[in-house]
Design a protein around this motif. Structure first.
Motif, PDB file in Angstrom:
ATOM      1  N   LEU A  18       0.824  -1.209   0.000  1.00  0.00           N
ATOM      2  CA  LEU A  18       0.000   0.000   0.000  1.00  0.00           C
ATOM      3  C   LEU A  18       0.859   1.261   0.000  1.00  0.00           C
ATOM      4  CD1 LEU A  18      -2.780   1.429   0.288  1.00  0.00           C
ATOM      5  CD2 LEU A  18      -2.435   1.281   2.774  1.00  0.00           C
ATOM      6  N   HIS A  19       1.791   1.348   0.938  1.00  0.00           N
ATOM      7  CA  HIS A  19       2.539   2.587   1.117  1.00  0.00           C
ATOM      8  C   HIS A  19       3.538   2.835  -0.014  1.00  0.00           C
ATOM      9  CE1 HIS A  19       1.150   3.921   5.117  1.00  0.00           C
ATOM     10  NE2 HIS A  19       0.919   2.634   5.310  1.00  0.00           N
ATOM     11  N   ASP A  20       4.241   1.802  -0.479  1.00  0.00           N
ATOM     12  CA  ASP A  20       5.148   2.004  -1.608  1.00  0.00           C
ATOM     13  C   ASP A  20       4.359   2.305  -2.879  1.00  0.00           C
ATOM     14  OD1 ASP A  20       7.240   1.488   0.100  1.00  0.00           O
ATOM     15  OD2 ASP A  20       8.265   0.141  -1.283  1.00  0.00           O
ATOM     16  N   GLY A  21       3.182   1.711  -2.997  1.00  0.00           N
ATOM     17  CA  GLY A  21       2.318   2.032  -4.126  1.00  0.00           C
ATOM     18  C   GLY A  21       1.883   3.482  -4.107  1.00  0.00           C
ATOM     19  N   TYR A  22       1.522   3.974  -2.926  1.00  0.00           N
ATOM     20  CA  TYR A  22       1.158   5.383  -2.787  1.00  0.00           C
ATOM     21  C   TYR A  22       2.317   6.291  -3.201  1.00  0.00           C
ATOM     22  CZ  TYR A  22      -3.378   5.059  -0.377  1.00  0.00           C
ATOM     23  OH  TYR A  22      -4.702   4.869  -0.074  1.00  0.00           O
ATOM     24  N   ALA A 132      12.339 -13.731   5.830  1.00  0.00           N
ATOM     25  CA  ALA A 132      11.108 -12.987   6.074  1.00  0.00           C
ATOM     26  C   ALA A 132      11.268 -11.518   5.686  1.00  0.00           C
ATOM     27  CB  ALA A 132      10.704 -13.103   7.540  1.00  0.00           C
ATOM     28  N   LEU A 133      12.394 -10.901   6.081  1.00  0.00           N
ATOM     29  CA  LEU A 133      12.622  -9.505   5.752  1.00  0.00           C
ATOM     30  C   LEU A 133      12.842  -9.311   4.254  1.00  0.00           C
ATOM     31  CD1 LEU A 133      14.843  -8.260   8.711  1.00  0.00           C
ATOM     32  CD2 LEU A 133      12.496  -7.583   8.189  1.00  0.00           C
ATOM     33  N   SER A 134      13.436 -10.314   3.596  1.00  0.00           N
ATOM     34  CA  SER A 134      13.606 -10.239   2.146  1.00  0.00           C
ATOM     35  C   SER A 134      12.243 -10.275   1.450  1.00  0.00           C
ATOM     36  CB  SER A 134      14.480 -11.400   1.663  1.00  0.00           C
ATOM     37  OG  SER A 134      14.653 -11.347   0.270  1.00  0.00           O
ATOM     38  N   THR A 135      11.349 -11.139   1.944  1.00  0.00           N
ATOM     39  CA  THR A 135       9.999 -11.214   1.390  1.00  0.00           C
ATOM     40  C   THR A 135       9.257  -9.897   1.605  1.00  0.00           C
ATOM     41  OG1 THR A 135       9.909 -13.587   1.829  1.00  0.00           O
ATOM     42  CG2 THR A 135       7.803 -12.466   1.466  1.00  0.00           C
ATOM     43  N   TYR A 136       9.389  -9.350   2.810  1.00  0.00           N
ATOM     44  CA  TYR A 136       8.764  -8.058   3.120  1.00  0.00           C
ATOM     45  C   TYR A 136       9.316  -6.964   2.209  1.00  0.00           C
ATOM     46  CZ  TYR A 136       8.609  -3.502   5.342  1.00  0.00           C
ATOM     47  OH  TYR A 136       8.474  -2.159   5.561  1.00  0.00           O
ATOM     48  N   SER A 139       7.954  -7.172  -1.292  1.00  0.00           N
ATOM     49  CA  SER A 139       6.537  -6.840  -1.444  1.00  0.00           C
ATOM     50  C   SER A 139       6.319  -5.381  -1.830  1.00  0.00           C
ATOM     51  CB  SER A 139       5.766  -7.159  -0.157  1.00  0.00           C
ATOM     52  OG  SER A 139       6.166  -6.303   0.913  1.00  0.00           O
ATOM     53  N   GLY A 140       7.223  -4.504  -1.382  1.00  0.00           N
ATOM     54  CA  GLY A 140       7.089  -3.101  -1.745  1.00  0.00           C
ATOM     55  C   GLY A 140       7.165  -2.880  -3.243  1.00  0.00           C
ATOM     56  N   ASP A 141       7.968  -3.711  -3.928  1.00  0.00           N
ATOM     57  CA  ASP A 141       8.088  -3.581  -5.383  1.00  0.00           C
ATOM     58  C   ASP A 141       6.785  -3.966  -6.085  1.00  0.00           C
ATOM     59  OD1 ASP A 141      11.144  -3.075  -6.214  1.00  0.00           O
ATOM     60  OD2 ASP A 141      11.083  -4.268  -4.391  1.00  0.00           O
ATOM     61  N   ILE A 142       6.015  -4.864  -5.451  1.00  0.00           N
ATOM     62  CA  ILE A 142       4.704  -5.203  -6.011  1.00  0.00           C
ATOM     63  C   ILE A 142       3.816  -3.961  -6.004  1.00  0.00           C
ATOM     64  CG2 ILE A 142       2.632  -6.617  -5.718  1.00  0.00           C
ATOM     65  CD1 ILE A 142       4.403  -8.754  -4.443  1.00  0.00           C
ATOM     66  N   GLY A 143       3.844  -3.237  -4.895  1.00  0.00           N
ATOM     67  CA  GLY A 143       3.056  -2.012  -4.804  1.00  0.00           C
ATOM     68  C   GLY A 143       3.501  -0.961  -5.798  1.00  0.00           C
ATOM     69  N   LYS A 144       4.828  -0.871  -6.037  1.00  0.00           N
ATOM     70  CA  LYS A 144       5.359   0.114  -6.974  1.00  0.00           C
ATOM     71  C   LYS A 144       4.885  -0.133  -8.402  1.00  0.00           C
ATOM     72  CE  LYS A 144       9.524   1.045  -4.281  1.00  0.00           C
ATOM     73  NZ  LYS A 144      11.007   0.944  -4.233  1.00  0.00           N
ATOM     74  N   VAL A 145       4.572  -1.384  -8.704  1.00  0.00           N
ATOM     75  CA  VAL A 145       4.059  -1.723 -10.034  1.00  0.00           C
ATOM     76  C   VAL A 145       2.531  -1.668 -10.053  1.00  0.00           C
ATOM     77  CG1 VAL A 145       3.882  -3.531 -11.781  1.00  0.00           C
ATOM     78  CG2 VAL A 145       6.059  -3.151 -10.600  1.00  0.00           C
ATOM     79  N   LEU A 146       1.904  -2.212  -9.014  1.00  0.00           N
ATOM     80  CA  LEU A 146       0.459  -2.404  -8.999  1.00  0.00           C
ATOM     81  C   LEU A 146      -0.324  -1.092  -8.949  1.00  0.00           C
ATOM     82  CD1 LEU A 146      -1.727  -4.594  -8.962  1.00  0.00           C
ATOM     83  CD2 LEU A 146      -1.594  -4.585  -6.467  1.00  0.00           C
ATOM     84  N   LEU A 147      -0.072  -0.254  -7.946  1.00  0.00           N
ATOM     85  CA  LEU A 147      -0.883   0.951  -7.776  1.00  0.00           C
ATOM     86  C   LEU A 147      -0.663   1.992  -8.862  1.00  0.00           C
ATOM     87  CD1 LEU A 147      -1.588  -0.361  -5.052  1.00  0.00           C
ATOM     88  CD2 LEU A 147      -1.559   1.927  -4.051  1.00  0.00           C
ATOM     89  N   PRO A 148       0.585   2.281  -9.280  1.00  0.00           N
ATOM     90  CA  PRO A 148       0.740   3.224 -10.395  1.00  0.00           C
ATOM     91  C   PRO A 148       0.090   2.724 -11.683  1.00  0.00           C
ATOM     92  CG  PRO A 148       2.803   2.998  -9.198  1.00  0.00           C
ATOM     93  CD  PRO A 148       1.882   1.946  -8.656  1.00  0.00           C
ATOM     94  N   SER A 149       0.170   1.403 -11.939  1.00  0.00           N
ATOM     95  CA  SER A 149      -0.461   0.855 -13.141  1.00  0.00           C
ATOM     96  C   SER A 149      -1.974   0.996 -13.070  1.00  0.00           C
ATOM     97  CB  SER A 149      -0.092  -0.622 -13.313  1.00  0.00           C
ATOM     98  OG  SER A 149       1.297  -0.779 -13.470  1.00  0.00           O
ATOM     99  N   LEU A 150      -2.548   0.678 -11.914  1.00  0.00           N
ATOM    100  CA  LEU A 150      -3.986   0.830 -11.719  1.00  0.00           C
ATOM    101  C   LEU A 150      -4.398   2.288 -11.874  1.00  0.00           C
ATOM    102  CD1 LEU A 150      -6.755  -0.287 -10.928  1.00  0.00           C
ATOM    103  CD2 LEU A 150      -6.087  -0.046  -8.520  1.00  0.00           C
ATOM    104  N   CYS A 151      -3.590   3.162 -11.319  1.00  0.00           N
ATOM    105  CA  CYS A 151      -3.864   4.598 -11.409  1.00  0.00           C
ATOM    106  C   CYS A 151      -3.867   5.056 -12.870  1.00  0.00           C
ATOM    107  CB  CYS A 151      -2.809   5.354 -10.603  1.00  0.00           C
ATOM    108  SG  CYS A 151      -3.107   7.117 -10.444  1.00  0.00           S
ATOM    109  N   GLY A 261      14.557  -6.280 -12.587  1.00  0.00           N
ATOM    110  CA  GLY A 261      15.766  -6.882 -12.035  1.00  0.00           C
ATOM    111  C   GLY A 261      15.964  -6.500 -10.585  1.00  0.00           C
ATOM    112  N   GLY A 262      15.631  -5.262 -10.250  1.00  0.00           N
ATOM    113  CA  GLY A 262      15.756  -4.812  -8.863  1.00  0.00           C
ATOM    114  C   GLY A 262      14.853  -5.579  -7.921  1.00  0.00           C
ATOM    115  N   ALA A 263      13.631  -5.833  -8.362  1.00  0.00           N
ATOM    116  CA  ALA A 263      12.699  -6.604  -7.532  1.00  0.00           C
ATOM    117  C   ALA A 263      13.235  -8.013  -7.293  1.00  0.00           C
ATOM    118  CB  ALA A 263      11.333  -6.666  -8.213  1.00  0.00           C
ATOM    119  N   ALA A 264      13.758  -8.630  -8.352  1.00  0.00           N
ATOM    120  CA  ALA A 264      14.330  -9.968  -8.212  1.00  0.00           C
ATOM    121  C   ALA A 264      15.556  -9.936  -7.313  1.00  0.00           C
ATOM    122  CB  ALA A 264      14.697 -10.521  -9.592  1.00  0.00           C
ATOM    123  N   GLY A 265      16.366  -8.880  -7.445  1.00  0.00           N
ATOM    124  CA  GLY A 265      17.563  -8.758  -6.627  1.00  0.00           C
ATOM    125  C   GLY A 265      17.248  -8.647  -5.153  1.00  0.00           C
TER     126      GLY A 265
END
Length: 396
Positions: A18-22, A132-136, A139-151, A261-265
């Protein structure tokens, strides 16, 4: 217990999305707001400064406040404030009102990184923590793609007032879901809670001490350089591609490859750090970053485009290892505060560096400025000696 850990991690990942998407949907809205309010580029830039400034400056205060009111309560409240800011922005009719709404959202966004990181680090210990922290972090990269695309999709259907209000409503829905999924947490980051049962983690050796120890300072310094050079390079990368003959479409595609690539990294390197240690991982990724940045200068556009996913992996890979090491160097009751300082430094460095390296690009030219960034990355290498000294001492 395992189910409880999954609930906590899922909630923290949801908050991060949510927050990274915002944060990143602002880039979609800036051109719209510029036309709507007749803004200059300086005024558009000030909107980003106000949002990021509010978010960065309140990381530490929010982490300290969580020690009194609890992490869940403050995370939900901050997310609510961020959502309300976007909801109200849909009703603004002028620049000052929009600026006020973004400051409000930035204030709300300040709680997410330190508190979600702290909640995750309390739920997972030992070998599970880095993963766990790597997964967390991923997840921010998902928001960076999802919310701007939806917007962007919604802007083709509705006006910007409706779209930003809808983004706010999505945030309100997310807050309700977070309140359900995230278990009730105790105020565990209180100095009175130092008598907690030992976990065997090396951070226990720091129990009761100030978190500003050699290990944390070394780690934060590495993170500052990593963040500053990453943001500086990403700012100049489009101009480098254009100088090689790239079209606007190719520039966008190239940035997409870099971010992918950054998200995968971020995801992969967190697990690599858990296996080989943060020092080796940092050395590998930062040396690779310097080499790959340097190679983008003489090679042709087609070859550089093929390299960009690797560049993204190297650029972002270090961050997961660094974030995952914070809990190892800090006493459990100080983790929220430590994460607040850590994120303040990294976000602040990432905000300032584009100005510094942009100025260098104006004076030296883009290729020379990127060469300067590549060399600057190597400044992290001597800083790893501080980490090495700390880990050797703690293992005794």
């Amino acid at each position: 217990m395992k189910a409880l850990k999954k609930r906590i991690l899922s909630a923290c990942c949801g908050a991060h999305i949510l927050h990274d998407g915002y944060t990143d949907l602002l880039y979609v809205m800036f051109p719209i707001w510029q036309m709507a309010f007749g803004l200059s580029l300086a005024e558009v830039g000030s909107l980003k400064t106000l949002y990021s400034g509010a978010m960065a400056s309140l990381q530490v205060p929010s982490s300290m406040l969580s020690e009194r009111v609890g992490e869940k309560r403050l995370l939900l409240f901050g997310s609510l404030i961020a959502a309300i800011g976007f909801l109200l922005s849909g009703w603004t009719t002028g620049f000052l009102g929009l600026a006020a709404c973004l400051v409000l959202s930035g204030i709300g966004a300040s709680v997410q990184h330190p508190l979600s990181s702290s909640l995750t680090s309390h739920a997972f210990e030992g070998p599970e923590l880095r993963g766990a922290l790597s997964t967390y972090n991923f997840s921010g990269d998902i928001g960076k793609v999802l919310l701007p695309s939806l917007c962007a999709v919604l802007l083709a259907i509705w006006d910007w007032h409706t779209v930003t209000s809808v983004m706010g409503l999505l945030g309100l829905i997310a807050v309700i879901l977070l309140s359900i999924v995230l278990p009730k947490t105790k105020v565990v980051n209180n100095p009175k809670a130092q008598s907690a049962k030992p976990t065997g983690d090396i951070s226990e050796k720091y129990a009761g001490s100030n978190f500003l120890n050699l290990g944390f300072v070394s780690l934060s310094s590495i993170a500052v350089i990593d963040s500053a050079t990453r943001m500086g390079f990403l700012t100049l990368l489009p101009f480098l591609l254009v100088s090689k003959g790239a079209t606007v479409t190719q520039v966008g595609f190239g940035l997409g490859l870099t971010f992918a690539g950054g998200a995968a990294g971020k995801f992969v390197c967190g697990f690599i750090a858990a296996r080989f240690g943060v020092i080796k991982t940092t050395l590998i990724t930062e040396i690779a970053t310097t080499i790959l940045m340097g190679l983008t200068l003489p090679l042709s556009l087609d070859v550089v485009m093929l390299m960009l996913p690797l560049v993204g992996i190297a650029l972002n890979g270090t961050s997961s290892g660094l974030y995952g090491t914070v809990p190892e160097l800090v006493s459990p009751h100080m983790r929220s505060r430590a994460f607040g300082v850590f994120y303040t430094l990294t976000i602040g460095a990432g905000a300032i560096s584009p100005l510094v390296y942009g100025f260098a690009g104006d004076r030296l030219g883009v290729p020379n400025a990127i060469a300067l960034i590549a060399v600057s990355v190597l400044l992290v290498l001597p800083l790893t000696l501080g980490l090495k000294k700390v880990f050797r001492r703690l293992e005794v």
